[in-house]
Structures are given as C-alpha cells and as structure tokens.
Design a protein around this motif. Sequence first.
Motif, PDB file in Angstrom:
ATOM      1  N   GLN A 169       0.803  -1.219   0.000  1.00  0.00           N
ATOM      2  CA  GLN A 169       0.000   0.000   0.000  1.00  0.00           C
ATOM      3  C   GLN A 169       0.838   1.273   0.000  1.00  0.00           C
ATOM      4  N   ASP A 174       2.134   4.275  -3.743  1.00  0.00           N
ATOM      5  CA  ASP A 174       0.960   5.110  -3.978  1.00  0.00           C
ATOM      6  C   ASP A 174       1.376   6.586  -3.905  1.00  0.00           C
ATOM      7  N   ARG A 210      -5.345   5.907  -7.384  1.00  0.00           N
ATOM      8  CA  ARG A 210      -4.011   5.432  -7.007  1.00  0.00           C
ATOM      9  C   ARG A 210      -3.083   5.273  -8.206  1.00  0.00           C
TER      10      ARG A 210
END
Length: 422
Positions: free
Chosen positions: A243, A246, A297
């Motif tokens: 994650q 990004d 994103r």
Amino acid sequence: MKFEELEIVEPILKALKEEKYEEPTSIQEQAIPLILNRRDVLGSAQTGTGKTAAFAIPILQHLFNDQRQRRHHRAIKALIVTPTRELAIQIGDSFSTYGKYTGLTNTVIFGGVKQAAQTKVLSQGVDILVATPGRLLDLMDQGFIALDRLEYFVLDEADRMLDMGFVHEIRKLIARLPKERQSLFFSATMPPNIVELSNKILRKPAKIAISPVSSTAETIQQYLYLTNRETKKELLIHILKDQDIDPVLLFTRTKHGADKIVRYLKKKNITSAAIHGDKAQNQRQKALDKFKRKEIRVLVATDIAARGIDIDKLRYVINFDIPNVAETYVHRIGRSGRAGEEGVSISLCEPEENAYIRDIERLIKLKIDRVEDNPFPQTDKPMTEKEKKAFEKEKRLRREAFFAARKKSKQHGQGSHPAKRR
C-alpha cells in the motif's frame, strides 16, 4: 552561463530569480538569443528540456519592449498552439510566472468546456493566447478571435499534434495567420511529415536539436521484474499489494493496453484512470486532477499522452510495457525523483522485451537491479521470428473474427457483443 548573460530585461529576470532559475538549459541557451534576434526557429527537443521557457521568455521580452509604443486596445500579439488542454494550461502558467512583472496578459482556451468564460476574457483583450486547435478555430469562426495583429506564432509538440489528427486544423490555421510574423516550431521527433509542415510555417529557420537524455537521476532506484507475458497483470497486482506504493504513474505502449489495465485494476478494487490520445481533453484533465489530489491510485498513460505532465513529489513509476526506444525509458522514469526527491522505477519485462532492457542498460551505463523475490519469474523463451509471425497472424485473425461477429450482431439488432446474446 547565467540568465543575465542572455540580456534579459529586469522584470523577467526578477521573476526568474524568484523561481530560483539561475542557469538556462541547453535549449534555452541556444533558442533565446535567436528568438530575441527575431529569427524563426525549428527546434527538436523532448518535454522536460525547458522548452517552454525557451520561447516564453523572449516572446515576453519582445512584447514588453514594444508595449510602451502602443496606445490602442490590447490585441493578440502572440499565439501558442499546443495539442492538449493540460499542456495549454501549463504553458499559460509559465507565461504568467515569467511575465508577472511585465504588465502583459495571457489567457488559455481549450475545448471540452463551455466557452462563455473564455470569450469574456478575450473580449477584454489579451496580449498572449495559448490555445488548442479545435477551440481556437471555432472561436475564430464565431468572431471572438482576430489575429490580424499577430506578431509571434508558436507551434508546440508538433509531432503529437499530427498524431492526434490535428493536421487539417493546423493547415487551416496557418492559412489565416498574417504573413509577416516570427514563427517558432517545436517537435520531439522530426519525421518527414513534420519537416514538411515546418517548411510551410517557417522562413529560413535556425535549427536547434537537443540530444535525448542518456542518464537517469541518481535519486531514482530502478528495479526489474523478469516475468512472462501471461503473468504480467498478476505480477502488477502482487506489487500493488504494498500500500506504500501510492500514487503510481504506469506506462503502457498502446492506448488499447492502457484501457485494458484500467479495467483489470478496477476489478481488483484498485482506483485507476487512463490518459491517452483517444480520450477527450476534459477526460484527461479530470483524470490528471484526480491523480494529483490522490483520489485515484494509478494513472495509466501512453508516452505521447504523458508528455508535459509534471506531478510534484511523484515517487513511483511502473513500466508495464518496456519501451522499444531506450531514451523513452529515461524520460518515463524521470517523472519521479524530481527536484532532489527520491524516486522508484519498477519495470515488468516479458521475454520479447529482454532485448529492450539490454538497449536501456547500454544507454544509461547501469545494470538495473533484478528483483529475486518474484512469484512470477520469467520461464518462457523469446519467440523466434517464425513464431512471432505466427503469433501476430493468430492475433490479427482473432481480432478480425471479433469485429466481424460484433458487426453481425449489430446488424441483427442483438447488442454490441456476441456474448450479450446468451
């Protein structure tokens, strides 16, 4: 060399100093003196070389020196034509930045939005107009724009202009410009059709060619995943499970490929959007704005559509397709790690692209770090020439069969895709 040595007037120098611009880039150093001497210029230069300032600064200087002699209503004296809304906006911002102390005005017009706000500004009079071809000709036909007092004309990103199908609009525009003018023509590449177009615009031009960049910034970490064609998408999802990666600017070779990746990412609940030549300007700008606001994103782009896009503090660039021109790789990953910031480039390489990686490493004189922790390693061998021809033939036949079936279904009024009839 310093900007002061180029004999730039104090109001523009003041603005440049505020922006921390001290030394001109190669194209600025070559172009500014020529343009100040009122020469037509044919420039071959990639985005990111400082091209906009190379023509904006001398045009502003000419207009600043001339404006004190004018007593009449403001009229458009300089016209810059560029293919997309985002490029037009960026060029307009540059003129505002460099010309903030000159008293000169500029505005930007483009399609995809209502024209009322644009025509209101035009009615008040502007010195410099930045425009996309379609909206420019439309407002000229409506009588909102007169170019009879035009003195400076710039055609920017000419190769992209032709790639997007604007050749007829450009020819129509050229026929309506005053014969006596200074013209500047910039293009990243110079194929025969671009040279032919430049010959119709320029008079005895000085020629400038800026060599493509051949090195990558030291602040960019470069990684390479060797994989197979069939596992590329799965590998991409594996990478995006982190994650922290990004936002991401992801490059594909084709417009069709960009759309396919966006559809795939959305199925995996990863927010994304595509920008390429088939998208309307307002769609591209909307996608770019969302990306900058971190509402999506992954921004998926083709090389031509990504030209001129400057995203502050962008860290991650992914090459889903390895470019077959080594210099293109340098430009792609150079969109990260700007202004001393750290950047990360991740490339996904299938067997047919191994040769492109070798070309890239020869150009940048660096071996890209191979990622060993790869759940989808490269096991296939590059196809032979015979296998490539067979593969391309099979792909072509599949596409022809698909479009034939779709055409047949439309003729029978049964929907746009054969599968929908089931």
